[in-house]
Scaffold this active site. Structure first.
Site, PDB file in Angstrom:
ATOM      1  N   HIS A 247      74.114  21.446 -10.604  1.00 36.89           N
ATOM      2  CA  HIS A 247      74.691  22.161 -11.746  1.00 36.89           C
ATOM      3  C   HIS A 247      76.172  22.366 -11.444  1.00 36.89           C
ATOM      4  O   HIS A 247      76.569  23.383 -10.896  1.00 36.89           O
ATOM      5  CB  HIS A 247      73.981  23.501 -11.961  1.00 36.89           C
ATOM      6  CG  HIS A 247      72.852  23.399 -12.928  1.00 36.89           C
ATOM      7  ND1 HIS A 247      73.042  23.188 -14.277  1.00 36.89           N
ATOM      8  CD2 HIS A 247      71.517  23.431 -12.751  1.00 36.89           C
ATOM      9  CE1 HIS A 247      71.879  23.106 -14.898  1.00 36.89           C
ATOM     10  NE2 HIS A 247      70.929  23.239 -13.984  1.00 36.89           N
TER      11      HIS A 247
ATOM     12  N   TYR B 207      81.385  12.223 -28.651  1.00 33.09           N
ATOM     13  CA  TYR B 207      81.340  13.485 -29.387  1.00 33.09           C
ATOM     14  C   TYR B 207      82.555  13.669 -30.284  1.00 33.09           C
ATOM     15  O   TYR B 207      83.675  13.328 -29.900  1.00 33.09           O
ATOM     16  CB  TYR B 207      81.314  14.660 -28.408  1.00 33.09           C
ATOM     17  CG  TYR B 207      80.108  14.691 -27.512  1.00 33.09           C
ATOM     18  CD1 TYR B 207      78.970  13.957 -27.815  1.00 33.09           C
ATOM     19  CD2 TYR B 207      80.112  15.463 -26.361  1.00 33.09           C
ATOM     20  CE1 TYR B 207      77.867  13.993 -26.991  1.00 33.09           C
ATOM     21  CE2 TYR B 207      79.014  15.506 -25.522  1.00 33.09           C
ATOM     22  CZ  TYR B 207      77.894  14.761 -25.838  1.00 33.09           C
ATOM     23  OH  TYR B 207      76.810  14.800 -25.025  1.00 33.09           O
TER      24      TYR B 207
ATOM     25  N   ASP C 154      73.783  26.254 -15.685  1.00 32.57           N
ATOM     26  CA  ASP C 154      72.815  27.229 -15.151  1.00 32.57           C
ATOM     27  C   ASP C 154      73.228  28.648 -15.544  1.00 32.57           C
ATOM     28  O   ASP C 154      72.404  29.475 -15.941  1.00 32.57           O
ATOM     29  CB  ASP C 154      72.684  27.095 -13.623  1.00 32.57           C
ATOM     30  CG  ASP C 154      74.034  27.068 -12.904  1.00 32.57           C
ATOM     31  OD1 ASP C 154      75.074  26.839 -13.557  1.00 32.57           O
ATOM     32  OD2 ASP C 154      74.064  27.291 -11.675  1.00 32.57           O
TER      33      ASP C 154
ATOM     34  N   GLU D 272      79.848  35.298 -10.391  1.00 32.51           N
ATOM     35  CA  GLU D 272      78.670  35.601 -11.224  1.00 32.51           C
ATOM     36  C   GLU D 272      78.879  36.779 -12.167  1.00 32.51           C
ATOM     37  O   GLU D 272      78.105  36.959 -13.115  1.00 32.51           O
ATOM     38  CB  GLU D 272      77.446  35.797 -10.324  1.00 32.51           C
ATOM     39  CG  GLU D 272      76.930  34.448  -9.792  1.00 32.51           C
ATOM     40  CD  GLU D 272      75.787  34.580  -8.806  1.00 32.51           C
ATOM     41  OE1 GLU D 272      75.764  35.582  -8.052  1.00 32.51           O
ATOM     42  OE2 GLU D 272      74.940  33.678  -8.758  1.00 32.51           O
TER      43      GLU D 272
END
Ligand code: NI
Length: 389
Positions: free
Chosen positions: A102, A295, A107, A369
């Site tokens: 990841h 895209y 994640d 985090e």
């Protein structure tokens, strides 16, 4: 992080989000292979008691919180896939799958969205909320298949975030209009003629042609495109030959083009064709070019961007918002949702003070985090404000 983020996201929810992020980080799965990831998401959503649909676009998961017959329907989206990159972070929860990682923070996006679900589940907002866990963002165009499956029916607005180490933790970046590029892949196959490495005059060396072509292609953007227009031509892969004493029969170049303007895109294609064909014929080889449309650009709608901006101000204060003065030439399939409904794509800063800048898709990529808290709080606040407008 002492601000409204902490009020909105209690410690126990934050810890749960971190656990989820780390569990998913250890078992990275690439586009449309996200079976274990989808199962984990489904289990958590079931525990929260939501109405769920699984198996959309193969591994996609959707959860619904239907609180209102009359209120608006707001969607939030997370992407789930990892990359074929070997992790070099040395983290205690590093990838358990060699060769996969990841490395783009998806994640974290999953943990953010689950956090938002848990928080919004506790409130009875007068709105219908749709939580989209989408497969295959990294080149798979999972968003396109999700949209084709009809998941946006009745949705009034959609929001997504991306973790971004270009910004410090506590910073958020957004702006109305285009924020990512039109992406396109290309493959150039060079056909030479194989032979013995000791007798090059009897062969046509595809590797020499490829090398010369790689350098010549660098002049497309630098010499042939208006320098005021954003454009990139990058070759990411080169392959050819089989052993040390044979001249390569063929060689293949693979790369990507990034633009924000259809005219520039056309000019780049034409220039690449000219250069590839002429370089090949100069060396008695042949070249074949294949372009594969990618895209579309992500274009944020003004109203939803303003709303997201208010949410940022409410939870992080005025100084948190970073105006990004340039368009990223990255690709992002969130564009497909925005072709159907208005919405906003928001970048959330992840870099911790005193740490070096490590970009997304690096084998050493990681994020602070605390950014998970910011993301979840932001989604919750967006829902709050949307219900008041
Ligand atoms: Ni990404």
């Amino acid at each position: 992080m002492a601000n409204k983020v902490d009020d909105l996201v209690p410690e126990e929810i934050f810890h749960w989000m971190v656990e989820i992020r780390r569990a998913i980080h250890q078992y990275p799965e690439t586009a449309f292979q996200e079976h274990r990831t989808a199962a984990l998401i489904t289990k958590e959503l079931q525990a929260l008691g939501l109405e769920i649909q699984t198996g959309i676009a193969q591994t996609g998961v959707i959860a619904y919180l239907n609180n209102s017959n009359a209120g608006p329907t707001i969607a939030f989206r997370a992407d789930m896939d990892a990359l074929p990159i070997t992790e070099e972070t040395g983290l205690p929860f590093a990838s358990q799958k060699p060769g996969f990682m990841h490395a783009c923070g998806h994640d974290g996006h999953i943990a953010i969205l689950l956090g938002a679900v848990a928080l919004l589940k506790k409130e009875l907002l007068p709105a219908n909320l749709v939580f989209i866990f989408q497969p295959g963002e990294e080149g798979g165009g999972g968003a396109k298949y999700m949209v084709e499956a009809g998941i946006l029916d009745g949705v009034d607005a959609i929001f997504a975030c991306h973790l971004d180490p270009h910004f410090w933790l506590g910073e958020v970046s957004l702006r109305p209009g285009p924020v990512t590029a039109f992406t396109e892949r290309f493959t150039i196959e060079i056909k030479g003629r194989g032979g013995h490495a000791a007798r090059p005059h009897e062969a046509v060396d595809a590797i020499v042609v490829a090398s010369s072509m790689v350098l010549a292609l660098q002049t497309v953007v630098s010499r042939q495109i208006d320098p005021t227009m954003p454009a990139v031509v990058s070759i990411g892969r080169i392959e050819g030959g089989t052993t040390f004493n044979a001249i390569a029969d063929t060689a293949v170049l693979k790369g990507t083009i990034r633009t924000t303007d259809p005219r520039v895109r056309k000019e780049i294609r034409a220039a690449m064709n000219r250069i590839a064909q002429r370089t090949a014929s100069m060396h008695k080889a042949k070249a074949e070019l294949v372009f594969e449309g990618g895209y579309p650009a992500v274009i944020n709608s003004p109203k939803e961007t303003m709303l997201a901006n208010r949410a940022i101000r409410n939870i992080l204060g005025d100084q948190a918002r970073v105006k990004r003065p340039y368009i990223s030439l990255g690709g992002e399939d969130f564009a497909y949702y925005l072709q159907k409904v208005p919405g906003c794509f928001i970048r959330i800063g992840t870099r911790e003070k005193g740490t070096p800048f490590i970009p997304n898709h690096s084998p050493r990529f990681d994020f602070g985090e605390d950014a998970l808290k910011v993301g979840a709080a932001l989604f919750v606040e967006i829902a709050h404000i949307y219900c008041k407008t």
